[in-house]
Design an enzyme around this catalytic site. Structure first.
Site: not given
Ligand code: F6R
Length: 260
Positions: A67, A136, A138, A143
């Site tokens: 992303d 959450n 995702h 989301e």
């Molecule tokens: C990042 C992504 C997100 C993260 C998620 C957890 O490219 O796609 O899904 O993996 O938000 O983020 P952290 O690892 O910072 O807790």
């Protein structure tokens, strides 16, 4: 879905890297799916160690990120293009020409998303996708309520994600509200998936993804339908798993030579 519970994030990173290296090493033109965020950092360091030790050759590895924020230039150190360059490409030693990140600045975002999907296909598909999980539930930036069939597209970040991402931006600065993300359908096409989660803030999301009903309210739960998904967590992130002792038992009693 396999669940591996580790003492800490460092052990989780080493276990994940060993599995990823084994998968990449048996492909002639390996394709790695990469995530940003804190969860995979120990995995990237451990992969870099394997490369330095001569146990992993990454000269042919291509990579695709999950992303990117909409509207942040790639020169901004908070953009995912910059994050992937720093944490993945440079640290592991990948050829930058083979590392791709969705374009969050494309004039025509829809065409950019289609081209990204095509580029993944042209590379032969993702062999192993690294994932984190949001508080959450995702994965990527899919989301809650995201379609299980979704492909790369523009998404609006959920309020909880905006709150969690605030830590990367200074006081008063606007946190990007939109992103381009691979869809859940795109992620599910990867041949192997390795999801990492550390810390107590992830315990609810991990329990919902691994043991909850498969529901778009917890996008990570779709991985229950993946043929080769492993969830590698530290003790804190495993705290709400009802079957934690069973997962430990399975791991400790793996038949000799059993490979993923
Ligand atoms: C990042 C992504 C997100 C993260 C998620 C957890 O490219 O796609 O899904 O993996 O938000 O983020 P952290 O690892 O910072 O807790």
């Amino acid at each position: 879905m396999e669940v591996i519970i580790c003492k800490n994030a460092d052990e989780a990173g080493h276990r994940a890297a060993a599995r990823i290296a084994a998968i990449l090493s048996r492909r002639p033109d390996p394709v790695l799916g990469v995530a940003t965020g804190s969860s995979p950092l120990a995995t990237y360091s451990a992969l870099a160690e394997l490369v330095q030790a001569g146990s992993l050759d990454v000269s042919h590895v291509k990579a695709f990120a999950l992303d990117e924020y909409v509207g942040l230039p790639t020169s901004d150190e908070r953009s995912y293009a910059a994050t992937i360059r720093r944490d993945v490409t440079e640290q592991i030693g990948l050829d930058p020409a083979g590392v791709h990140v969705p374009d969050g600045l494309a004039g025509d975002i829809i065409a950019g998303c289609r081209a990204y999907e095509q580029a993944i296909k042209d590379a032969g598909g993702v062999d192993v996708q690294i994932l984190g999980i949001g508080g959450n539930g995702h994965i990527g930036f899919n989301e809650p309520s995201s379609s299980f069939a979704s492909r790369t597209r523009l998404k609006t970040l959920a309020p909880r994600t905006l709150h969690d991402n605030k830590r990367f931006f200074s006081e008063g600065e606007k946190v990007p509200t939109h992103c381009v993300t691979q869809g859940l359908g795109t992620i599910m096409d990867a041949r192997h998936v390795v999801l990492l989660a550390n810390g107590e803030t992830k315990a609810d999301a991990v329990a919902a993804a691994v043991e909850g009903p498969v529901s778009s309210m917890c996008p990570g739960s779709i991985l229950q339908h993946h043929e080769h998904a492993v969830v590698i967590v530290d003790e804190a992130a495993a705290a709400k798993l009802r079957l934690a002792d069973y997962y430990r038992y399975v791991w400790e009693n793996k038949p000799e030579g059993y490979q993923y």
